[in-house]
Motif scaffolding. Structure first.
Motif, PDB file in Angstrom:
ATOM      1  N   ASP A 297      11.133  -1.159  -3.445  1.00  0.00           N
ATOM      2  CA  ASP A 297      11.276   0.067  -4.224  1.00  0.00           C
ATOM      3  C   ASP A 297      12.754   0.461  -4.230  1.00  0.00           C
ATOM      4  OD1 ASP A 297      11.206   2.516  -5.410  1.00  0.00           O
ATOM      5  OD2 ASP A 297       9.763   3.415  -4.016  1.00  0.00           O
ATOM      6  N   ILE A 298      13.358   0.373  -5.410  1.00  0.00           N
ATOM      7  CA  ILE A 298      14.804   0.642  -5.500  1.00  0.00           C
ATOM      8  C   ILE A 298      15.067   2.020  -6.093  1.00  0.00           C
ATOM      9  CG2 ILE A 298      15.445  -1.787  -5.604  1.00  0.00           C
ATOM     10  CD1 ILE A 298      15.679  -1.524  -8.641  1.00  0.00           C
ATOM     11  N   THR A 299      14.085   2.922  -5.982  1.00  0.00           N
ATOM     12  CA  THR A 299      14.311   4.293  -6.468  1.00  0.00           C
ATOM     13  C   THR A 299      15.538   4.926  -5.810  1.00  0.00           C
ATOM     14  OG1 THR A 299      11.958   4.575  -6.926  1.00  0.00           O
ATOM     15  CG2 THR A 299      13.289   6.574  -6.688  1.00  0.00           C
ATOM     16  N   PRO A 300      15.664   4.862  -4.459  1.00  0.00           N
ATOM     17  CA  PRO A 300      16.881   5.447  -3.850  1.00  0.00           C
ATOM     18  C   PRO A 300      18.157   4.801  -4.357  1.00  0.00           C
ATOM     19  CG  PRO A 300      15.199   5.032  -2.185  1.00  0.00           C
ATOM     20  CD  PRO A 300      14.736   4.362  -3.435  1.00  0.00           C
ATOM     21  N   MET A 301      18.113   3.491  -4.579  1.00  0.00           N
ATOM     22  CA  MET A 301      19.308   2.800  -5.061  1.00  0.00           C
ATOM     23  C   MET A 301      19.638   3.235  -6.484  1.00  0.00           C
ATOM     24  SD  MET A 301      20.013  -1.296  -5.305  1.00  0.00           S
ATOM     25  CE  MET A 301      18.925  -1.536  -6.710  1.00  0.00           C
ATOM     26  N   LYS A 302      18.584   3.370  -7.307  1.00  0.00           N
ATOM     27  CA  LYS A 302      18.813   3.814  -8.676  1.00  0.00           C
ATOM     28  C   LYS A 302      19.378   5.241  -8.694  1.00  0.00           C
ATOM     29  CE  LYS A 302      17.615   0.478 -11.472  1.00  0.00           C
ATOM     30  NZ  LYS A 302      18.562  -0.062 -12.483  1.00  0.00           N
TER      31      LYS A 302
ATOM     32  N   ARG B  93       4.159   1.376 -12.164  1.00  0.00           N
ATOM     33  CA  ARG B  93       3.536   2.692 -12.045  1.00  0.00           C
ATOM     34  C   ARG B  93       2.690   2.749 -10.775  1.00  0.00           C
ATOM     35  NH1 ARG B  93       2.508   6.286 -16.089  1.00  0.00           N
ATOM     36  NH2 ARG B  93       2.873   4.650 -17.649  1.00  0.00           N
ATOM     37  N   ARG B  94       2.898   3.795  -9.971  1.00  0.00           N
ATOM     38  CA  ARG B  94       2.089   3.992  -8.774  1.00  0.00           C
ATOM     39  C   ARG B  94       0.683   4.462  -9.163  1.00  0.00           C
ATOM     40  NH1 ARG B  94       7.210   6.048  -6.905  1.00  0.00           N
ATOM     41  NH2 ARG B  94       7.978   4.806  -5.145  1.00  0.00           N
ATOM     42  N   LYS B  95      -0.198   4.463  -8.158  1.00  0.00           N
ATOM     43  CA  LYS B  95      -1.559   4.910  -8.401  1.00  0.00           C
ATOM     44  C   LYS B  95      -1.606   6.348  -8.902  1.00  0.00           C
ATOM     45  CE  LYS B  95      -6.065   5.346  -6.127  1.00  0.00           C
ATOM     46  NZ  LYS B  95      -6.832   5.205  -4.854  1.00  0.00           N
ATOM     47  N   ASP B  96      -0.652   7.210  -8.446  1.00  0.00           N
ATOM     48  CA  ASP B  96      -0.626   8.609  -8.863  1.00  0.00           C
ATOM     49  C   ASP B  96       0.040   8.808 -10.220  1.00  0.00           C
ATOM     50  OD1 ASP B  96       2.032   8.184  -8.316  1.00  0.00           O
ATOM     51  OD2 ASP B  96       2.126   9.548  -6.597  1.00  0.00           O
ATOM     52  N   GLY B  97       0.431   7.692 -10.876  1.00  0.00           N
ATOM     53  CA  GLY B  97       1.024   7.774 -12.207  1.00  0.00           C
ATOM     54  C   GLY B  97       2.526   7.812 -12.224  1.00  0.00           C
ATOM     55  N   MET B  98       3.171   7.973 -11.085  1.00  0.00           N
ATOM     56  CA  MET B  98       4.631   8.045 -11.039  1.00  0.00           C
ATOM     57  C   MET B  98       5.222   6.662 -11.318  1.00  0.00           C
ATOM     58  SD  MET B  98       7.112   9.297  -7.940  1.00  0.00           S
ATOM     59  CE  MET B  98       6.387  10.942  -7.965  1.00  0.00           C
ATOM     60  N   ILE B  99       6.213   6.644 -12.201  1.00  0.00           N
ATOM     61  CA  ILE B  99       6.893   5.391 -12.529  1.00  0.00           C
ATOM     62  C   ILE B  99       8.097   5.234 -11.613  1.00  0.00           C
ATOM     63  CG2 ILE B  99       8.157   4.140 -14.309  1.00  0.00           C
ATOM     64  CD1 ILE B  99       6.393   5.524 -16.377  1.00  0.00           C
ATOM     65  N   TYR B 100       8.280   4.034 -11.126  1.00  0.00           N
ATOM     66  CA  TYR B 100       9.376   3.777 -10.190  1.00  0.00           C
ATOM     67  C   TYR B 100       9.973   2.400 -10.474  1.00  0.00           C
ATOM     68  CZ  TYR B 100       6.188   0.599  -7.774  1.00  0.00           C
ATOM     69  OH  TYR B 100       5.348  -0.441  -7.484  1.00  0.00           O
ATOM     70  N   PRO B 101      11.241   2.197 -10.124  1.00  0.00           N
ATOM     71  CA  PRO B 101      11.864   0.887 -10.309  1.00  0.00           C
ATOM     72  C   PRO B 101      11.721   0.040  -9.040  1.00  0.00           C
ATOM     73  CG  PRO B 101      13.538   2.466  -9.730  1.00  0.00           C
ATOM     74  CD  PRO B 101      12.237   3.216  -9.752  1.00  0.00           C
TER      75      PRO B 101
ATOM     76  N   VAL C   6       0.836  -1.199   0.000  1.00  0.00           N
ATOM     77  CA  VAL C   6       0.000   0.000   0.000  1.00  0.00           C
ATOM     78  C   VAL C   6       0.874   1.254   0.000  1.00  0.00           C
ATOM     79  CG1 VAL C   6      -1.739   1.294   1.305  1.00  0.00           C
ATOM     80  CG2 VAL C   6      -1.892  -1.206   1.137  1.00  0.00           C
ATOM     81  N   ASP C   7       1.914   1.252   0.846  1.00  0.00           N
ATOM     82  CA  ASP C   7       2.780   2.423   0.968  1.00  0.00           C
ATOM     83  C   ASP C   7       3.529   2.714  -0.322  1.00  0.00           C
ATOM     84  OD1 ASP C   7       1.936   2.580   3.581  1.00  0.00           O
ATOM     85  OD2 ASP C   7       3.687   1.532   4.397  1.00  0.00           O
ATOM     86  N   VAL C   8       3.971   1.656  -1.020  1.00  0.00           N
ATOM     87  CA  VAL C   8       4.781   1.856  -2.228  1.00  0.00           C
ATOM     88  C   VAL C   8       3.906   2.208  -3.422  1.00  0.00           C
ATOM     89  CG1 VAL C   8       6.312   0.717  -3.876  1.00  0.00           C
ATOM     90  CG2 VAL C   8       6.642   0.361  -1.425  1.00  0.00           C
ATOM     91  N   THR C   9       2.810   1.470  -3.627  1.00  0.00           N
ATOM     92  CA  THR C   9       2.007   1.636  -4.851  1.00  0.00           C
ATOM     93  C   THR C   9       0.937   2.704  -4.717  1.00  0.00           C
ATOM     94  OG1 THR C   9       0.342  -0.015  -4.234  1.00  0.00           O
ATOM     95  CG2 THR C   9       2.354  -0.801  -5.326  1.00  0.00           C
TER      96      THR C   9
ATOM     97  N   LEU D  98      -0.342  -2.155 -12.189  1.00  0.00           N
ATOM     98  CA  LEU D  98       0.934  -1.489 -11.905  1.00  0.00           C
ATOM     99  C   LEU D  98       1.805  -1.343 -13.144  1.00  0.00           C
ATOM    100  CD1 LEU D  98       1.836  -3.428  -8.620  1.00  0.00           C
ATOM    101  CD2 LEU D  98       0.654  -1.229  -8.813  1.00  0.00           C
ATOM    102  N   LYS D  99       1.328  -1.837 -14.280  1.00  0.00           N
ATOM    103  CA  LYS D  99       2.156  -1.855 -15.491  1.00  0.00           C
ATOM    104  C   LYS D  99       2.527  -0.442 -15.911  1.00  0.00           C
ATOM    105  CE  LYS D  99       2.279  -4.114 -20.020  1.00  0.00           C
ATOM    106  NZ  LYS D  99       1.494  -4.941 -20.983  1.00  0.00           N
ATOM    107  N   SER D 100       3.838  -0.255 -16.164  1.00  0.00           N
ATOM    108  CA  SER D 100       4.328   1.090 -16.471  1.00  0.00           C
ATOM    109  C   SER D 100       4.342   1.387 -17.962  1.00  0.00           C
ATOM    110  CB  SER D 100       5.757   1.255 -15.926  1.00  0.00           C
ATOM    111  OG  SER D 100       6.653   0.391 -16.619  1.00  0.00           O
ATOM    112  N   GLY D 101       4.392   0.351 -18.793  1.00  0.00           N
ATOM    113  CA  GLY D 101       4.502   0.563 -20.238  1.00  0.00           C
ATOM    114  C   GLY D 101       5.924   0.664 -20.719  1.00  0.00           C
ATOM    115  N   ARG D 102       6.908   0.576 -19.804  1.00  0.00           N
ATOM    116  CA  ARG D 102       8.318   0.693 -20.196  1.00  0.00           C
ATOM    117  C   ARG D 102       8.868  -0.596 -20.804  1.00  0.00           C
ATOM    118  NH1 ARG D 102      12.583   4.140 -16.673  1.00  0.00           N
ATOM    119  NH2 ARG D 102      11.533   6.176 -16.781  1.00  0.00           N
TER     120      ARG D 102
END
Length: 592
Positions: A451-456, A419-427, A371-374, A389-393
């Protein structure tokens, strides 16, 4: 069948009658003689009167005897008629037979035909069917021995045996009788008794016995369980009246000990559950409610085990209470429940997002980290497909390879963009594993992701720092070499030209020494900014050492173009550079 009388009773009755008759006769004779004397009868006529008196007495006596005997005979006939009616209407066969190996019948009641299929006349006498031949061959000797032992002990006999009917069917017969004196043969005996068809009872007993044996077999072979019967008497004392062999594996005590001492069983329950057991049993004894408990046990060898007890109470005739119940070993289930609780705690509190799906991909549950991530609430996600959650990438082949790995190995691990519920794409770093049942069949999937956004971002930052100058933000020697190689390949392929311009700052060391490194850094930053702002898009400015810079020009078609760009750069560098210098860092003039 005639009724037997008590000989002593008949003798007493006959004696009373004879004595009464003698008294009446003596009284009549004495009284009549006295009356003749009283009335003065002449002696010559006394003989005549005595003759008349005697004849009258005989006449009266004969009449009285006739009336008496007729009444007695009628009573006897009525008694025999009633007895005969009673005998003939009994549900079983009444008989009288000789004490011989053939059991030769002298009398049988009408019920003989219903019992044996033979008419009474066919069973009576030596010319009829010998009753002994109707008895099952395996029971004949037993019947003979039982009768003879009873005769010797001067007691009645009673037994059950099998009998063949006339139609060939085999029935069970209950017989009771005794030996009586034979009136037709002085010193002999005959057997009198009653026979009943108890086939239905025997069949019911056999069925009940088979059911009991089957129940006991089930109880003894019940996997992980046992059956029992507990009795509470009206005084409140408990005892076990039955227990299957399974209690020995479950409770670690012998069945014999359990039946002998109920306290040995109750003492296995750990505190404070032991008080709960007593209270539950007492309440059930009062209102006949079902007992349903799960209890921890401490076995004699120290092993701890969980059991489930379920029993149904009913009240006995004497006022006690009986419980028929089952006890099951639920230790494995309790251990599994504990593991489930632990897994649920991990599931709920782990920092990684967890999603559980069916084989078709329908989401069955998610944890709070999901819930927190997506951004999707649990209620929103359940029932949906992870495609939300599909991002299209990723291309279609990416997902095909994922499902192929799941089908072949039951697992997939890799990086994926969602893709998060708000549309933001994340790894995220995702691991998908198949969930299998006890037979190894896949029943669903569990996905665990981070969520590996900080790592990326950290990777991108490290990559940037590895290829750029930390002070000016310009490409360093490593990135310059990469871009130079790329530009050379492009120029060669297109038959174009490129140029490299080298710049350095004169007396830069003097600036550092006199104004401090802070001033030197500001100068380098201003120098880099002016170069960058003066170049075309696609050209590169790189800092390769302390005060040395290289400019890479691509797509130049002549020396004039290079000269024009160089002139523009030099013009940009001519204006003075304003530096912010702390007073403490300014070098003092030399002393005279």
């Amino acid at each position: 069948m005639p009724q037997r009388r008590d000989p002593s009773s008949a003798s007493r009755s006959a004696l009373h009658t004879a004595v009464l008759y003698a008294l009446v006769a003596v009284g009549w004779i004495l009284t009549s003689d006295w009356l003749l004397t009283l009335f003065g009868v002449l002696p010559q006529t006394v003989l005549m009167w005595q003759t008349v008196k005697g004849l009258g007495f005989v006449t009266v006596t004969a009449i009285l005897l006739f009336v008496l005997f007729r009444a007695q005979l009628r009573r006897r006939e009525e008694s025999e008629r009633r007895f005969s009616t009673l005998v003939e209407n009994l549900p079983g066969m009444v008989y009288r037979c000789e004490d011989d190996r053939h059991w030769t019948m002298r009398y049988v009641s009408r019920a003989a035909q219903k019992l044996t299929g033979y008419a009474p006349a066919e069973l009576i006498g030596t010319t009829g069917t010998a009753y002994a031949e109707l008895i099952h061959q395996d029971d004949r000797q037993y019947v003979w021995d039982e009768v003879q032992q009873a005769i010797k002990a001067d007691r009645p006999f009673q037994f059950e045996y099998r009998l063949y009917r006339q139609d060939g069917n085999l029935i069970w017969v209950w017989e009771q009788g005794c030996a009586v004196p034979d009136k037709d043969h002085e010193g002999g005996i005959v057997l009198e008794g009653l026979m009943l068809d108890v086939t239905e009872r025997k069949q019911a007993e056999a069925i009940a016995q088979e059911a009991a044996e089957r129940l006991e077999s089930v109880g003894d072979n019940l996997p992980g369980g046992a059956i029992y019967r507990l009795y509470r008497d009206p005084n409140g004392d408990y005892r076990f009246t039955y227990a299957s062999r399974g209690v020995e594996q479950i409770l670690g005590i012998s069945r014999e000990r359990m039946l002998a001492d109920a306290a040995s069983v109750f003492s296995l329950t750990e505190a404070p559950y032991d008080q709960f057991v007593f209270a539950s049993n007492e309440r059930s004894a009062c209102d006949l409610s079902i007992v349903d408990m799960e209890l921890p046990q401490r076995l004699p060898d120290g092993t701890r085990r969980w059991i489930a007890v379920r029993s149904l109470p009913y009240r006995s005739a004497e006022g006690g209470v009986l419980w028929d119940g089952i006890v099951l070993d639920i230790s494995e289930r309790k251990a599994a429940e504990e593991k489930l609780r632990e897994a649920a705690a991990v599931f709920a509190n782990t920092a990684e997002g967890v999603v559980i799906t069916t084989l078709d991909g329908e989401i069955r549950d998610v944890n709070q980290a999901f819930v927190d991530v997506t951004g999707y609430e649990r209620e929103e996600a359940i029932g949906e497909n992870p495609r939300i959650l599909k991002s299209g990438r990723h291309e279609h082949g990416f997902y095909q390879a994922m499902w192929q790995s799941l089908e072949e190995t039951g697992q997939w691990r890799g990086e994926i963009w969602n893709r998060r519920k708000d549309g933001m794409i994340y790894p995220e770093l995702l691991t998908i594993s198949a969930v299998r049942d006890g037979q190894g069949k896949a029943t669903g999937y569990v996905g665990v992701f981070t969520d590996i956004t900080p790592m990326k971002e950290a990777e991108e930052r490290l990559e940037y720092l590895a290829q750029h100058d930390a002070l000016t933000g310009l490409p360093n020697r490593l990135l310059l070499n990469a871009r130079l190689r790329h530009s050379m390949r492009q120029a060669k392929r297109r038959n174009g030209k490129l140029a490299l311009l080298f710049f350095d700052i004169d007396r830069f060391k003097h600036i550092n020494d006199s104004l401090g490194h802070t001033a030197g850094d500001q100068l380098l930053q201003q120098f880099a900014k002016r170069l960058t702002e003066s170049l075309r898009t696609g050209d590169t400015v790189a800092r390769i050492s302390g005060d040395e810079f290289i400019v890479l020009l691509e797509g130049v078609d002549s020396s004039a173009t290079i000269a024009a760009i160089l002139h523009k750069l030099m013009e940009a560098l001519k204006p003075p550079v304003a530096l912010i210098i702390p007073w403490s860092t300014v070098a003092k003039p030399p002393q005279a």
